[in-house]
Design a protein around this motif. Structure first.
Motif, mmCIF file in Angstrom:
data_model
loop_
_atom_site.group_PDB
_atom_site.id
_atom_site.type_symbol
_atom_site.label_atom_id
_atom_site.label_comp_id
_atom_site.label_asym_id
_atom_site.label_seq_id
_atom_site.Cartn_x
_atom_site.Cartn_y
_atom_site.Cartn_z
ATOM 1 N N LEU A 29 37.859 32.362 40.265
ATOM 2 C CA LEU A 29 36.617 33.138 40.367
ATOM 3 C C LEU A 29 35.399 32.218 40.283
ATOM 4 N N ALA A 30 35.430 31.260 39.375
ATOM 5 C CA ALA A 30 34.324 30.295 39.260
ATOM 6 C C ALA A 30 34.204 29.460 40.532
ATOM 7 N N ALA A 31 35.341 29.090 41.097
ATOM 8 C CA ALA A 31 35.331 28.268 42.313
ATOM 9 C C ALA A 31 34.714 29.020 43.490
ATOM 10 N N VAL A 32 35.140 30.271 43.708
ATOM 11 C CA VAL A 32 34.610 31.020 44.864
ATOM 12 C C VAL A 32 33.169 31.455 44.643
ATOM 13 N N LEU A 33 32.774 31.575 43.386
ATOM 14 C CA LEU A 33 31.376 31.884 43.102
ATOM 15 C C LEU A 33 30.488 30.719 43.531
ATOM 16 N N MET A 37 34.522 29.330 50.348
ATOM 17 C CA MET A 37 35.631 28.706 51.077
ATOM 18 C C MET A 37 36.715 28.167 50.145
ATOM 19 N N ALA A 38 36.441 28.108 48.855
ATOM 20 C CA ALA A 38 37.456 27.679 47.889
ATOM 21 C C ALA A 38 38.631 28.658 47.878
ATOM 22 N N LEU A 39 38.426 29.852 48.406
ATOM 23 C CA LEU A 39 39.514 30.827 48.489
ATOM 24 C C LEU A 39 40.711 30.234 49.234
ATOM 25 N N ALA A 48 44.641 37.962 46.918
ATOM 26 C CA ALA A 48 44.810 39.414 47.030
ATOM 27 C C ALA A 48 44.020 40.160 45.951
ATOM 28 N N ASP A 49 43.299 39.433 45.132
ATOM 29 C CA ASP A 49 42.512 40.024 44.041
ATOM 30 C C ASP A 49 41.174 40.496 44.612
ATOM 31 N N ARG A 50 40.930 41.781 44.509
ATOM 32 C CA ARG A 50 39.717 42.356 45.127
ATOM 33 C C ARG A 50 38.421 41.732 44.632
ATOM 34 N N GLU A 51 38.319 41.505 43.331
ATOM 35 C CA GLU A 51 37.076 40.938 42.799
ATOM 36 C C GLU A 51 36.862 39.509 43.305
ATOM 37 N N ILE A 52 37.912 38.711 43.267
ATOM 38 C CA ILE A 52 37.800 37.328 43.750
ATOM 39 C C ILE A 52 37.418 37.320 45.224
ATOM 40 N N ASP A 62 32.888 33.773 56.208
ATOM 41 C CA ASP A 62 33.942 33.094 56.969
ATOM 42 C C ASP A 62 35.219 32.888 56.162
ATOM 43 N N ALA A 63 35.157 33.094 54.869
ATOM 44 C CA ALA A 63 36.346 32.948 54.024
ATOM 45 C C ALA A 63 37.349 34.081 54.261
ATOM 46 N N PHE A 64 36.980 35.062 55.069
ATOM 47 C CA PHE A 64 37.859 36.204 55.349
ATOM 48 C C PHE A 64 39.234 35.758 55.835
ATOM 49 N N GLU A 65 39.282 34.678 56.586
ATOM 50 C CA GLU A 65 40.563 34.209 57.123
ATOM 51 C C GLU A 65 41.536 33.788 56.024
ATOM 52 N N PHE A 66 41.057 33.566 54.804
ATOM 53 C CA PHE A 66 41.914 33.144 53.703
ATOM 54 C C PHE A 66 42.302 34.293 52.769
ATOM 55 N N VAL A 67 41.801 35.480 53.054
ATOM 56 C CA VAL A 67 42.155 36.676 52.280
ATOM 57 C C VAL A 67 43.604 37.035 52.597
#
Length: 82
Positions: A29-33, A37-39, A48-52, A62-67
């Motif tokens: 969470l800290a990384a993606v905040l 792109m850290a996702l 798969a964590d909704r909050e993250i 653009d991080a959507f591709e890593f969801v």
């Protein structure tokens, strides 16, 4: 310097973390905040964590591709996209 401090400075430092750390919700969470792109380097569970995912996408759409694929499908359904 702790991994948490490293990802707070640069979220992409998550790439160098252990599998255990990449599965640590607080660290991811800290990384993606800091950088959505850290996702890319997060565990499948964290992808798969909704909050993250929400935080990552707010930072960097653009991080959507890593969801996770399952969560991608839900997001597309909610947004009415194919």
């Amino acid at each position: 310097d702790s991994v948490l401090n490293q990802v707070k400075k640069n979220g992409l430092n998550l790439s160098r973390a252990s599998k255990k750390i990449k599965n640590n919700r607080d660290v991811v969470l800290a990384a993606v905040l800091q950088n959505g792109m850290a996702l890319r380097y997060a565990s499948e569970k964290c992808r798969a964590d909704r909050e993250i995912v929400t935080v990552a996408l707010e930072q960097t759409p653009d991080a959507f591709e890593f969801v996770s694929p399952k969560l991608q499908a839900r997001i597309r359904f909610v947004e009415g996209k194919p």
